[in-house]
Design an enzyme around this catalytic site. Structure first.
Site, PDB file in Angstrom:
ATOM      1  N   SER A   1     -21.610 -21.252  11.635  1.00 21.67           N
ATOM      2  CA  SER A   1     -22.785 -20.422  11.315  1.00 21.67           C
ATOM      3  C   SER A   1     -23.611 -21.063  10.208  1.00 21.67           C
ATOM      4  O   SER A   1     -24.843 -21.080  10.257  1.00 21.67           O
ATOM      5  CB  SER A   1     -22.339 -19.040  10.812  1.00 21.67           C
ATOM      6  OG  SER A   1     -21.831 -18.271  11.853  1.00 21.67           O
TER       7      SER A   1
ATOM      8  N   ASP B   1     -15.316 -12.714  15.835  1.00 20.52           N
ATOM      9  CA  ASP B   1     -14.933 -13.961  16.498  1.00 20.52           C
ATOM     10  C   ASP B   1     -13.413 -14.147  16.539  1.00 20.52           C
ATOM     11  O   ASP B   1     -12.932 -15.085  17.184  1.00 20.52           O
ATOM     12  CB  ASP B   1     -15.599 -15.154  15.799  1.00 20.52           C
ATOM     13  CG  ASP B   1     -17.106 -15.151  16.037  1.00 20.52           C
ATOM     14  OD1 ASP B   1     -17.561 -14.517  17.009  1.00 20.52           O
ATOM     15  OD2 ASP B   1     -17.830 -15.776  15.235  1.00 20.52           O
TER      16      ASP B   1
HETATM   17  C1  S3P Z   1     -22.949 -15.598  14.510  1.00 20.97           C
HETATM   18  C2  S3P Z   1     -22.892 -14.238  14.612  1.00 20.97           C
HETATM   19  C3  S3P Z   1     -21.963 -13.535  15.522  1.00 20.97           C
HETATM   20  C4  S3P Z   1     -20.824 -14.442  15.973  1.00 20.97           C
HETATM   21  C5  S3P Z   1     -21.286 -15.800  16.392  1.00 20.97           C
HETATM   22  C6  S3P Z   1     -22.052 -16.481  15.264  1.00 20.97           C
HETATM   23  C7  S3P Z   1     -23.951 -16.183  13.605  1.00 20.97           C
HETATM   24  O1  S3P Z   1     -22.663 -13.109  16.650  1.00 20.97           O
HETATM   25  O2  S3P Z   1     -20.105 -13.843  17.026  1.00 20.97           O
HETATM   26  O3  S3P Z   1     -20.185 -16.610  16.755  1.00 20.97           O
HETATM   27  O4  S3P Z   1     -23.897 -17.398  13.336  1.00 20.97           O
HETATM   28  O5  S3P Z   1     -24.813 -15.439  13.122  1.00 20.97           O
HETATM   29  P1  S3P Z   1     -23.455 -11.683  16.649  1.00 20.97           P
HETATM   30  O6  S3P Z   1     -24.251 -11.707  15.448  1.00 20.97           O
HETATM   31  O7  S3P Z   1     -24.321 -11.647  17.852  1.00 20.97           O
HETATM   32  O8  S3P Z   1     -22.374 -10.660  16.681  1.00 20.97           O
END
Ligand code: S3P
Length: 430
Positions: free
Chosen positions: A23, A317
């Site tokens: 992220s 996750d």
């Molecule tokens: C992420 C947010 C999450 C996560 C993804 C990465 C991000 O998704 O599941 O692997 O980098 O902001 P959501 O925000 O759609 O739940």
């Protein structure tokens, strides 16, 4: 697509550094592109997903290079320094890439088409498109605005007050980024707190951003300063090793430099509830994010737990690996309020229900979760990744405690977030 075979482990010992945070790697490249001048990112994740982001920003006219020390260098051109790409941008498997970029491109005065692989082209986009339209964006997508490809004709945006129907850091971040392009203050309110890497990084770059409980206030048209940033280890990648050390007998490992942002570490509370604790040591702050070393050793008998909607965003996750832990815990683990899992890289509820059944567990699927009755021994057999990196890694960890070898099919998808995962796992074997 390669099949990886895992045999019962005799113990895991030693130290590892997990993959850099996915992220934060995405955001570093994206936000540095909007800053004035040169940013340097240390410990950038060179995995398929963040590399999709790098490719996208190169297509938008941003120089993203590597220096002699292997750090990623981004020459930002300011909020409106992007240029129209001459081709469709392929975001690969990455939901973070397509959703966050949409917010930025909605405020840029040119035409872009964003697409992705077969999985990404089935992931819901109305959640970002509908609020972006409220801000005045001209944006359209396949199946009446639901699925990629997306076509964006950027232009001027109006600020808005928006109550998000779902807790999602991707949606929140998309709208914060669009807010940077609107004249005035945009307010975004989440139903539950999701990860806040965007808020932290933009604040460090000098944006006028304020967080009050579940509300984020962002003022448009800031001048963003370039940054030097160190990416922490990814807690979600560390999670596979945490689980492995807890369930494999004769194990003790140290995982160094892991990001422990509270929006990410719900797994640690779940483990407490299961009766397996992880020691968190050497806490410090690096580039505005908390990090620590995690010490994990073989746990006693795990107990089943109940996980509800309030906990879901901070462990979103970690669901596949929690399923594996639940499969070894005494009693029935109940997970609810997790309908978002149906629209991840795969339908993770359906995929884990099918694969857990194959390895001998009793499960019950619900629209928003699952019940897993644990305590039995896993049967090593042929299992499927569904092209989903986290499913592949979770089933691989299950293979370390199975009777008979576990063969994980289509396991190359681990490269989406964690190239080198299998090498690191092998290096810990006693
Ligand atoms: C992420 C947010 C999450 C996560 C993804 C990465 C991000 O998704 O599941 O692997 O980098 O902001 P959501 O925000 O759609 O739940």
């Amino acid at each position: 697509m390669k099949t990886v075979e895992l045999a019962k482990s005799k113990g895991l010992r030693g130290e590892i550094i997990p993959a850099p945070d996915k992220s934060i790697s995405h955001r570093a490249v994206m936000f540095a592109s909007m800053a004035e001048g040169r940013s340097v990112v240390k410990n950038f994740l060179r995995a398929e997903d963040p590399l999709s982001t790098v490719r996208a920003f190169r297509m938008l006219g941003i120089a993203v290079t590597e220096n002699a020390s292997g750090e990623v260098v981004i020459d930002g051109k300011g909020l409106r320094g992007f240029s129209e790409p001459s081709d469709v941008i392929d975001c690969g498997n990455s939901g973070t890439t397509i959703r966050l970029i949409s917010g930025m491109l909605a405020g840029n005065d040119f035409f872009t088409v964003l697409t992705g692989d077969e999985s990404l082209r089935q992931r819901p986009m109305a959640r970002v498109m509908d609020p972006l339209k409220k801000m005045g964006a001209l944006i359209t997508a396949r199946k009446g605005g639901q699925y990629p490809p997306l076509a964006i004709c950027g232009g001027s945006l109006k600020p808005m007050d928006y109550k998000m129907p779902i807790a999602s850091a991707q949606v929140k971040s998309c709208l914060i980024l669009a807010g940077l392009y609107a004249e005035g203050t945009t307010v975004i309110v989440e139903p539950r707190k999701s990860r806040d890497h965007t808020e932290r990084m933009l604040a460090a770059m000098g944006a006028d951003i304020k967080v009050e409980g579940l509300a984020v206030h962002i003022r448009g048209n800031p001048r963003l300063n370039a940054i030097d940033l160190q990416v922490p280890g990814d807690f979600s990648s560390a999670a596979f090793f945490i689980a492995a050390a807890l369930i494999v007998p004769n194990s003790e490992i140290i995982i160094r430099g892991v990001g422990i942002n509270p929006g990410r570490t719900g797994l640690l509370q779940v483990l407490d509830g299961m009766g397996a604790s992880v020691k968190v040591e050497n806490r410090k702050e690096v580039s505005g994010e908390p990090i620590a070393d995690l010490i994990c050793s073989t746990a006693g008998n795990l107990k089943a737990v109940k996980i509800g909607p309030d906990q879901v965003p901070s462990l979103i996750d970690e669901f596949p690996i929690i399923c594996i832990l639940a499969g070894l815990a005494e009693g029935t683990t109940e997970i609810r309020g997790a309908e978002e899992l149906r629209v991840k890289e795969s339908d993770r509820i359906k995929a884990m229900a099918a694969e857990l059944t194959k390895i001998g567990l009793t499960v019950r699927e619900y629209p928003d979760g699952i019940d897993i009755t644990g305590g039995s021994v896993f049967i090593g057999t042929d299992v499927e990744s569904y092209g989903d990196h986290r499913i592949a890694m979770s089933l691989s960890i299950a293979g370390l405690v199975s009777r008979g070898n576990m063969k994980v099919n289509a396991a190359s998808c681990v490269d989406i977030s964690f190239p080198g995962f299998y090498d690191k796992l092998r290096a810990l074997e006693v």
